[in-house]
Write an enzyme that holds these catalytic residues in place. Sequence first.
Site, PDB file in Angstrom:
ATOM      1  N   THR A 119       2.520   1.600   5.374  1.00  0.00           N
ATOM      2  CA  THR A 119       2.891   1.712   3.958  1.00  0.00           C
ATOM      3  C   THR A 119       3.578   3.053   3.694  1.00  0.00           C
ATOM      4  O   THR A 119       3.569   3.937   4.552  1.00  0.00           O
ATOM      5  CB  THR A 119       1.604   1.684   3.091  1.00  0.00           C
ATOM      6  OG1 THR A 119       0.673   2.578   3.702  1.00  0.00           O
ATOM      7  CG2 THR A 119       1.018   0.301   3.027  1.00  0.00           C
ATOM      8  N   ASP A 140      -8.043   2.614  12.432  1.00  0.00           N
ATOM      9  CA  ASP A 140      -6.940   3.523  12.119  1.00  0.00           C
ATOM     10  C   ASP A 140      -5.991   3.592  13.321  1.00  0.00           C
ATOM     11  O   ASP A 140      -6.436   3.878  14.435  1.00  0.00           O
ATOM     12  CB  ASP A 140      -7.539   4.910  11.823  1.00  0.00           C
ATOM     13  CG  ASP A 140      -6.473   5.921  11.422  1.00  0.00           C
ATOM     14  OD1 ASP A 140      -6.820   6.893  10.741  1.00  0.00           O
ATOM     15  OD2 ASP A 140      -5.300   5.729  11.799  1.00  0.00           O
ATOM     16  N   ASP A 161       4.462  -0.464  11.268  1.00  0.00           N
ATOM     17  CA  ASP A 161       4.799  -1.131  10.007  1.00  0.00           C
ATOM     18  C   ASP A 161       3.784  -0.662   8.974  1.00  0.00           C
ATOM     19  O   ASP A 161       2.883  -1.407   8.557  1.00  0.00           O
ATOM     20  CB  ASP A 161       4.720  -2.660  10.207  1.00  0.00           C
ATOM     21  CG  ASP A 161       5.092  -3.431   8.952  1.00  0.00           C
ATOM     22  OD1 ASP A 161       4.798  -4.650   8.921  1.00  0.00           O
ATOM     23  OD2 ASP A 161       5.639  -2.822   8.023  1.00  0.00           O
TER      24      ASP A 161
HETATM   25  N1  SAM Z   1       6.716  -3.283   4.938  1.00  0.00           N
HETATM   26  C1  SAM Z   1       5.869  -2.290   4.306  1.00  0.00           C
HETATM   27  C2  SAM Z   1       6.595  -0.972   4.164  1.00  0.00           C
HETATM   28  O1  SAM Z   1       7.570  -0.748   4.852  1.00  0.00           O
HETATM   29  O2  SAM Z   1       6.147  -0.164   3.321  1.00  0.00           O
HETATM   30  C3  SAM Z   1       4.588  -2.179   5.074  1.00  0.00           C
HETATM   31  C4  SAM Z   1       3.803  -3.455   4.947  1.00  0.00           C
HETATM   32  S1  SAM Z   1       2.256  -3.576   5.754  1.00  0.00           S
HETATM   33  C5  SAM Z   1       1.382  -4.464   4.553  1.00  0.00           C
HETATM   34  C6  SAM Z   1       1.559  -1.956   5.734  1.00  0.00           C
HETATM   35  C7  SAM Z   1       0.187  -1.998   6.391  1.00  0.00           C
HETATM   36  O3  SAM Z   1      -0.131  -0.746   6.986  1.00  0.00           O
HETATM   37  C8  SAM Z   1      -0.954  -2.278   5.396  1.00  0.00           C
HETATM   38  O4  SAM Z   1      -1.552  -3.508   5.717  1.00  0.00           O
HETATM   39  C9  SAM Z   1      -1.922  -1.106   5.580  1.00  0.00           C
HETATM   40  O5  SAM Z   1      -3.274  -1.490   5.468  1.00  0.00           O
HETATM   41  C10 SAM Z   1      -1.560  -0.655   6.985  1.00  0.00           C
HETATM   42  N2  SAM Z   1      -1.961   0.729   7.298  1.00  0.00           N
HETATM   43  C11 SAM Z   1      -1.801   1.823   6.514  1.00  0.00           C
HETATM   44  N3  SAM Z   1      -2.289   2.924   7.140  1.00  0.00           N
HETATM   45  C12 SAM Z   1      -2.747   2.505   8.367  1.00  0.00           C
HETATM   46  C13 SAM Z   1      -3.345   3.175   9.472  1.00  0.00           C
HETATM   47  N4  SAM Z   1      -3.576   4.514   9.447  1.00  0.00           N
HETATM   48  N5  SAM Z   1      -3.672   2.449  10.565  1.00  0.00           N
HETATM   49  C14 SAM Z   1      -3.439   1.101  10.592  1.00  0.00           C
HETATM   50  N6  SAM Z   1      -2.882   0.402   9.572  1.00  0.00           N
HETATM   51  C15 SAM Z   1      -2.537   1.106   8.469  1.00  0.00           C
END
Ligand code: SAM
Length: 273
Positions: A153, A133, A151
């Site tokens: 979600t 996380d 970056d």
């Molecule tokens: N471009 C996209 C947008 O603007 O919505 C984001 C794309 S990228 C795939 C988002 C990534 O954030 C995902 O792979 C997800 O697993 C990751 N993610 C979400 N919450 C997270 C957290 N607390 N720590 C690390 N990664 C996280």
Amino acid sequence: MDWFIEYYNGSALMIKVKRKLFEKRSLQHIQIFETVDFGKMLVLDGKIQLTEKDETFYHEMLVHPAMFMHEYPSKVLVIGGGDGGAVREVLKHEPNEVVMVEIDRDVIEACRKFIGIDKGALNDSRVNIINEDGVEFVRNAKEHFDVIIVDGTDPNPVSQSLISQDFYSCCGRISDYFVTQSQSPFAQREYFEAILRNAQFENRRIYIGFVPTYPLGLWSYLIGSNTRKIELDLDTIRGRFEERKIETVYYTPEVHVSAFSLPKWLDDLVKLF
Ligand code: SAM
């Protein structure tokens, strides 16, 4: 032929798909499609994360403004970004080290296998991938980063913590520059306002860009620093752009500077926070 539909508040986007390439319900509901007109498409929990056709518009505008504001970005942290697009753009600046903290290893593996927009960046020897996380990572971090790039979600059960005040203040302590995607100020006002309320830095600006497959196309980014100014001098940015010789599809020094000129309704909204 079928349609993928992403529903927003009171509107939606339909994308024609040829076939589903991958699906898995783990930490998140991961789907990858082959579309008719947008190339491969990654969807997490029903929300479009990227299409091959316009991912450069997003990843370039997420990464390059902060990286060009820094005179020598050699140690970079990317939080999220499991598809590898952000790391791919970061590596164009020839940093010494990139740490990518991605909570869901299934996203990395699925994107590597079925999409490949990282173009090998995730296997680069300068890149260290940590599956945890991002909030926990920055809370316990003992190191300093020249740039932190978030970056994440749309806020969902795993990413909700990435828009918390605690997260932003931890990032402000361990970075020269911090940047995050800050959702659509037009289609997702409640998220955008929450980010503005929580992301407090000495120096902070919002900038915008066009991402056709994100909610209603207008996307925003928040850049902040507790120790540096938000660099918008065109000659300075141009000089670094020419020096680093970076190939882009969307970003230019002129786009960099103009992205910070907001339409009046948005400028007025930002000034409230
Ligand atoms: N471009 C996209 C947008 O603007 O919505 C984001 C794309 S990228 C795939 C988002 C990534 O954030 C995902 O792979 C997800 O697993 C990751 N993610 C979400 N919450 C997270 C957290 N607390 N720590 C690390 N990664 C996280």
